[in-house]
Design a protein around this motif. Structure first.
Motif, short mmCIF file in Angstrom:
data_model
loop_
_atom_site.label_atom_id
_atom_site.label_comp_id
_atom_site.label_asym_id
_atom_site.label_seq_id
_atom_site.Cartn_x
_atom_site.Cartn_y
_atom_site.Cartn_z
N LYS A 40 0.82 -1.22 0.00
CA LYS A 40 0.00 0.00 0.00
C LYS A 40 0.86 1.27 0.00
CE LYS A 40 -4.50 0.86 0.46
NZ LYS A 40 -5.49 1.57 0.83
N ASN A 41 2.04 1.18 0.65
CA ASN A 41 2.92 2.36 0.70
C ASN A 41 3.34 2.81 -0.69
OD1 ASN A 41 2.85 2.46 3.39
ND2 ASN A 41 4.89 1.58 3.75
N ALA A 42 3.54 1.84 -1.61
CA ALA A 42 3.95 2.19 -2.97
C ALA A 42 2.83 2.96 -3.66
CB ALA A 42 4.29 0.92 -3.77
N ALA A 43 1.59 2.52 -3.46
CA ALA A 43 0.45 3.22 -4.07
C ALA A 43 0.28 4.60 -3.43
CB ALA A 43 -0.81 2.38 -3.91
N GLU A 44 0.41 4.64 -2.12
CA GLU A 44 0.17 5.92 -1.44
C GLU A 44 1.26 6.94 -1.73
OE1 GLU A 44 -0.53 4.54 2.54
OE2 GLU A 44 -2.65 4.17 2.11
N GLY A 45 2.53 6.49 -1.70
CA GLY A 45 3.65 7.42 -1.95
C GLY A 45 3.58 8.00 -3.36
N ASN A 46 3.31 7.14 -4.33
CA ASN A 46 3.23 7.62 -5.72
C ASN A 46 2.03 8.53 -5.93
OD1 ASN A 46 5.48 6.60 -7.30
ND2 ASN A 46 4.76 4.60 -6.60
N THR A 47 0.94 8.24 -5.23
CA THR A 47 -0.24 9.10 -5.32
C THR A 47 0.10 10.52 -4.89
OG1 THR A 47 -1.74 7.26 -4.93
CG2 THR A 47 -2.59 9.43 -4.44
N ILE A 48 0.81 10.62 -3.78
CA ILE A 48 1.15 11.96 -3.26
C ILE A 48 2.07 12.68 -4.25
CG2 ILE A 48 2.36 13.20 -1.42
CD1 ILE A 48 1.37 10.89 0.46
N ASP A 49 3.09 11.95 -4.76
CA ASP A 49 4.01 12.59 -5.73
C ASP A 49 3.27 13.09 -6.96
OD1 ASP A 49 6.17 12.11 -4.14
OD2 ASP A 49 6.84 10.33 -5.22
N LEU A 50 2.35 12.26 -7.47
CA LEU A 50 1.63 12.65 -8.69
C LEU A 50 0.62 13.75 -8.42
CD1 LEU A 50 1.40 9.05 -10.06
CD2 LEU A 50 2.50 10.96 -11.24
N ALA A 51 0.02 13.74 -7.24
CA ALA A 51 -0.93 14.79 -6.90
C ALA A 51 -0.22 16.14 -6.88
CB ALA A 51 -1.58 14.51 -5.55
N ASP A 52 1.06 16.14 -6.53
CA ASP A 52 1.83 17.39 -6.52
C ASP A 52 1.92 18.02 -7.90
OD1 ASP A 52 2.28 17.14 -3.83
OD2 ASP A 52 4.29 16.29 -4.02
N THR A 53 1.81 17.21 -8.96
CA THR A 53 1.95 17.77 -10.31
C THR A 53 0.73 18.59 -10.71
OG1 THR A 53 0.95 15.88 -11.49
CG2 THR A 53 3.32 15.77 -11.07
N MET A 54 -0.39 18.39 -10.01
CA MET A 54 -1.62 19.13 -10.35
C MET A 54 -1.38 20.64 -10.33
SD MET A 54 -4.70 17.36 -8.33
CE MET A 54 -5.71 16.09 -9.03
N ALA A 55 -0.65 21.08 -9.33
CA ALA A 55 -0.43 22.52 -9.16
C ALA A 55 0.28 23.11 -10.36
CB ALA A 55 0.38 22.77 -7.90
N VAL A 56 1.26 22.38 -10.90
CA VAL A 56 2.02 22.95 -12.02
C VAL A 56 1.39 22.66 -13.38
CG1 VAL A 56 4.29 23.20 -10.94
CG2 VAL A 56 3.62 20.99 -11.85
N LEU A 57 0.63 21.57 -13.48
CA LEU A 57 -0.01 21.27 -14.77
C LEU A 57 -1.26 22.11 -14.99
CD1 LEU A 57 0.39 17.38 -14.94
CD2 LEU A 57 1.65 19.12 -16.21
N GLY A 58 -1.82 22.65 -13.93
CA GLY A 58 -2.96 23.55 -14.04
C GLY A 58 -4.19 22.89 -14.61
N ASP A 59 -4.95 23.65 -15.41
CA ASP A 59 -6.26 23.18 -15.88
C ASP A 59 -6.16 22.02 -16.86
OD1 ASP A 59 -7.59 24.87 -14.30
OD2 ASP A 59 -8.05 26.34 -15.86
N ASN A 60 -5.01 21.89 -17.53
CA ASN A 60 -4.87 20.79 -18.49
C ASN A 60 -4.43 19.52 -17.80
OD1 ASN A 60 -5.56 22.30 -20.72
ND2 ASN A 60 -3.49 23.12 -20.86
N SER A 61 -4.99 19.29 -16.66
CA SER A 61 -4.50 18.20 -15.81
C SER A 61 -5.61 17.20 -15.53
CB SER A 61 -3.95 18.86 -14.54
OG SER A 61 -3.48 17.92 -13.66
N PHE A 62 -5.57 16.61 -14.36
CA PHE A 62 -6.58 15.63 -13.97
C PHE A 62 -7.21 16.15 -12.69
CE2 PHE A 62 -3.74 13.93 -10.67
CZ PHE A 62 -2.53 14.39 -11.14
N THR A 63 -8.33 15.53 -12.28
CA THR A 63 -9.02 16.09 -11.13
C THR A 63 -8.92 15.24 -9.86
OG1 THR A 63 -11.05 15.19 -12.03
CG2 THR A 63 -10.68 17.53 -12.38
#
Ligand SMILES: NC(=O)C1=CN([C@@H]2O[C@H](COP(=O)(O)OP(=O)(O)OC[C@H]3O[C@@H](n4cnc5c(N)ncnc54)[C@H](O)[C@@H]3O)[C@@H](O)[C@H]2O)C=CC1
Ligand SMILES: CC(=O)C(=O)O
Length: 187
Positions: A40-63
């Motif tokens: 589960k740690n692998a799924a959770e850690g990667n989720t957090i890292d990828l969620a961080d990209t939302m801020a820089v990818l802006g509206d052309n991103s995922f929700t």
């Protein structure tokens, strides 16, 4: 934003799985991502890292992106499976079949149980055998179960030919056909 509403579930959050996710996010493939891993740690850690990209990818991103479980497959459009044990030094892909077929059977049963009705893409090795195992266990229409096959081998062949001829790989048309393994042949 490409408001396609698409939902993708990734099973196996290692090197291949997370590379797929970065690429999918950059290509705006979906709006919702769910990550599943036996650790589960692998799924959770990667989720957090990828969620961080939302801020820089802006509206052309995922929700949304979250670590989840197999019940999340129920309304998913695509499930991507890259789960498996690592290949040992010098080991052929086929030598992993016993271990990884067990893993694939377990994953297939859980995905089937979720009520999933979408398309499955499989990269876990030996990929051609495991794709067949998955299709047989789930009973899903073969047209909705796609193994990565010799896609990577063909890309490698095109790069190698391009290097020899000193041209761009995009200018080379070549395929490796057969199994993604030691028996594939150039066409
Ligand atoms: N088809 C192709 O062209 C290619 C296929 N592969 C294959 O893809 C697979 C993954 O490779 P990597 O990402 O490098 O390995 P990795 O070891 O980095 O990641 C595998 C992940 O699967 C997870 N996992 C193992 N058992 C699981 C289970 N029962 N349920 C859920 N998750 C589980 C592990 O915890 C790990 O996070 C391997 O089978 C590898 O041989 C790798 C490269 C190319
Ligand atoms: C691991 C694997 O299947 C590859 O790199 O071709």
């Amino acid at each position: 934003m490409k408001n396609n509403g698409r939902k993708v579930v990734l099973v196996g959050c290692g090197a291949v799985g997370t590379s797929f996710l970065y690429s999918a996010i950059n290509q705006q493939l979906a709006q919702h991502y769910v990550l599943i891993d036996v650790f589960k740690n692998a799924a959770e850690g990667n989720t957090i890292d990828l969620a961080d990209t939302m801020a820089v990818l802006g509206d052309n991103s995922f929700t949304s992106i979250k670590a989840g479980d197999y019940s999340d497959c129920k309304d998913a459009d695509v499930v991507v499976i890259t789960a498996g044990r690592p290949q040992k030094e010098g080991e052929t892909r086929l030598a992993m079949v016993a271990d990884n077929a067990k893993i694939m059977k377990d994953i297939a049963e859980q995905i089937k149980k979720s009520g999933f009705k979408g398309v499955t893409i499989i990269a876990s090795n030996p990929v051609d055998v495991l794709t067949a195992v998955y299709q047989e266990v789930t009973g899903f229409d073969a047209h909705s179960v796609v193994g990565s096959g010799t896609t990577l081998d063909s890309a490698r062949l095109r790069r190698l030919v391009a290097e020899k001829l000193n041209v761009a790989p995009q200018a080379v048309n070549a395929f490796l056909v057969g199994e993604h393994g030691d028996s594939s042949v150039a066409a």
